[in-house]
Enzyme design. Structure first.
Site, short mmCIF file in Angstrom:
data_model
loop_
_atom_site.label_atom_id
_atom_site.label_comp_id
_atom_site.label_asym_id
_atom_site.label_seq_id
_atom_site.Cartn_x
_atom_site.Cartn_y
_atom_site.Cartn_z
N THR A 26 0.82 -1.21 0.00
CA THR A 26 0.00 0.00 0.00
C THR A 26 0.86 1.27 0.00
O THR A 26 1.99 1.26 0.51
CB THR A 26 -0.90 0.00 1.26
OG1 THR A 26 -1.54 1.26 1.39
CG2 THR A 26 -0.10 -0.23 2.54
N ASP A 27 0.29 2.36 -0.49
CA ASP A 27 1.00 3.65 -0.43
C ASP A 27 1.09 4.17 1.02
O ASP A 27 1.84 5.10 1.30
CB ASP A 27 0.34 4.70 -1.34
CG ASP A 27 -1.12 5.00 -1.01
OD1 ASP A 27 -1.67 4.38 -0.09
OD2 ASP A 27 -1.70 5.88 -1.68
N GLU A 28 0.28 3.59 1.93
CA GLU A 28 0.27 4.10 3.31
C GLU A 28 1.61 3.88 4.02
O GLU A 28 1.87 4.51 5.04
CB GLU A 28 -0.87 3.46 4.11
CG GLU A 28 -2.22 3.79 3.51
CD GLU A 28 -3.39 3.56 4.45
OE1 GLU A 28 -3.17 3.34 5.66
OE2 GLU A 28 -4.52 3.60 3.97
N TYR B 282 -2.10 -0.56 10.88
CA TYR B 282 -2.21 -1.19 9.55
C TYR B 282 -0.99 -0.89 8.69
O TYR B 282 -0.34 -1.81 8.17
CB TYR B 282 -3.49 -0.71 8.84
CG TYR B 282 -3.50 -1.03 7.35
CD1 TYR B 282 -3.61 -2.34 6.90
CD2 TYR B 282 -3.36 -0.02 6.39
CE1 TYR B 282 -3.59 -2.64 5.53
CE2 TYR B 282 -3.34 -0.30 5.04
CZ TYR B 282 -3.45 -1.61 4.61
OH TYR B 282 -3.42 -1.91 3.26
N LYS C 56 2.01 -3.35 7.21
CA LYS C 56 2.33 -3.54 5.78
C LYS C 56 3.79 -3.16 5.50
O LYS C 56 4.47 -3.82 4.72
CB LYS C 56 1.39 -2.70 4.90
CG LYS C 56 -0.06 -3.13 4.91
CD LYS C 56 -0.32 -4.52 4.36
CE LYS C 56 -0.14 -4.62 2.87
NZ LYS C 56 -0.57 -5.95 2.35
#
Ligand code: NAD
Ligand code: DAU
Length: 354
Positions: A136-138, A161, A165
């Protein structure tokens, strides 16, 4: 056809979820010479209904199982002669990671470590096998008003989260540097489209408008997300799996930034049209609520590398994709009702009333 007659036996994890089901459908229909083994625990987010149109295909098999269980994985790799992995299985909802981080750590970090280590043990010669992690870009943290996330942006995850990741991305890279595993990683922005669990912004709002429930906007609604059509994400994964360089990271995004409030207002006007309501009626449901803890301000992906090196770019405009998404949810009320009748109701009440 026996499992040994396929060109590849690809393990796709999390294939019963939102993105996974679109990816499984793409691979099963586009690559009849690949066997697709979909491993999914069927948590609240996994639903085999998502795949009922392809589940009798000769090159598809579903296996229920948990990536937290390493013995189960070892047995599965041997029995199914797994040649490659595309790993999507994860706990994916930021709000749930705030109220209960442990499952995120167990599935997203320990589960990924289990998969990596099982693959390393099973593939006696690591060359020629791909382990591809869907991320993810997060992991890059939060942007201010300017700039974009590049593949070289330092990791700065903020929620349980995104930290889980980021950890799993680091483990994937470590297996390449230490053992020579042939890995790939992609970091994607917010996906939207059919079959997304209605806890995420777009399907939650569609469902609430349909049921005349409040539309909870966290904080001021000025946070920005970059939205991508889920089938374009699946196409990008296909391109990276086949043409991406081993050991590389690719950012995937829609060049499509919206503040949450502008997006929800736009959705309201589409819903007014579809439900034949006076323009402005759905927007009256908008309710500003307490902000998400540690709410990241802005995500925006620079997707130049994947375009330049692999020729991928988004295929549809947001307005068209959003309207298709609304149509899908309005035509699939049974899917929504079935998937929301479990533990989600309790979660929603607790979350929204806080
Ligand atoms: P989702 O929550 O819809 O689906 C996750 C799937 O994983 C479900 O089918 C669930 O049953 C399965 N799963 C969960 N725990 C498992 C376990 N322990 N063992 C086996 N299966 C398990 O998620 P999604 O939105 O489709 O996201 C898929 C992947 O893509 C995730 O890794 C997520 O981090 C990543 N991602 C999502 C987005 C997005 O916008 N949704 C964007 C970028 C990256
Ligand atoms: O950026 C990629 C990520 O996008 C993925 O890695 C995650 O798996 C996926 O869930 C998504 O995370 P977000 O937190 O951005 O998605 P969500 O739909 O939960 O929220 C989108 C934005 O809308 C965010 O700024 C929070 C806000 N929001 C969300 C909900 C559910 C609200 O204002 N109200 C809501 O009720």
């Amino acid at each position: 056809m026996s499992i040994l007659q396929f060109k590849k036996n690809i393990l796709i994890t999390g294939g019963a979820g939102f993105i996974g089901s679109h990816l499984v459908r793409l691979f099963v229909t586009k690559y009849p010479d690949y066997k697709i083994i979909n491993l999914d625990k069927l948590t609240y987010a996994g639903n085999l209904e998502n795949l009922k149109d392809i589940d009798s295909s000769d090159n598809y098999e579903f296996v229920k199982g948990d990536i937290q269980d390493k013995d189960f994985l070892a047995d599965l790799f041997t029995k199914k002669a797994i040649t490659d992995v595309i790993h999507l299985a994860a706990e994916s909802h930021v709000d749930r990671s705030i109220s209960g981080p442990m499952e995120f750590i167990l599935t997203n970090i320990v589960g990924t470590a289990n998969l990596l280590d099982t693959a390393k043990g099973y593939w006696t010669e690591l060359k020629g096998h791909t382990f591809y992690h869907i991320s993810t870009d997060e992991v890059y943290g939060s942007l201010g008003a300017e700039g974009f996330f590049l593949e070289t942006t330092p990791y700065d995850p903020r929620s349980p989260y995104s930290a889980s990741k980021a950890s799993s991305d680091h483990l994937v890279r470590a297996y390449q540097h230490t053992y020579g595993m042939e890995v790939k990683i992609s970091n994607c922005s917010n996906n939207y489209g059919s079959h997304q669990f209605p806890e995420k912004l777009i399907p939650l709002m569609i469902n609430n408008i349909r049921n005349k429930k409040p539309l909870p906007i966290y904080g001021t609604g000025e946070n920005i997300r970059d939205w991508l059509w889920v089938e374009d994400h699946a196409r990008a994964i296909d391109v990276i799996f086949h043409k991406g360089e081993i050991g590389e990271t690719y950012n995937i995004g829609g060049w499509n930034e919206w503040t949450n409030i502008a997006l929800v207002k736009h959705l309201c006007s589409i819903m007014d049209k579809k439900l034949e309501l006076p323009q402005g009626e759905s927007a009256e449901l908008i309710t500003f609520v307490k902000d998400r803890a540690g709410h990241d301000q802005r995500y925006a992906i620079d997707a130049t590398k994947i375009k330049k090196e692999l020729g991928w770019e988004p295929s549809i405009q947001f307005e068209e994709g959003l309207e298709k998404t609304v149509d899908w949810y309005l035509n699939n009320e049974d899917w929504v009702n079935a998937i929301t009748s479990g533990d989600y109701q309790q979660y929603y009440k607790k979350h929204y009333s806080s």
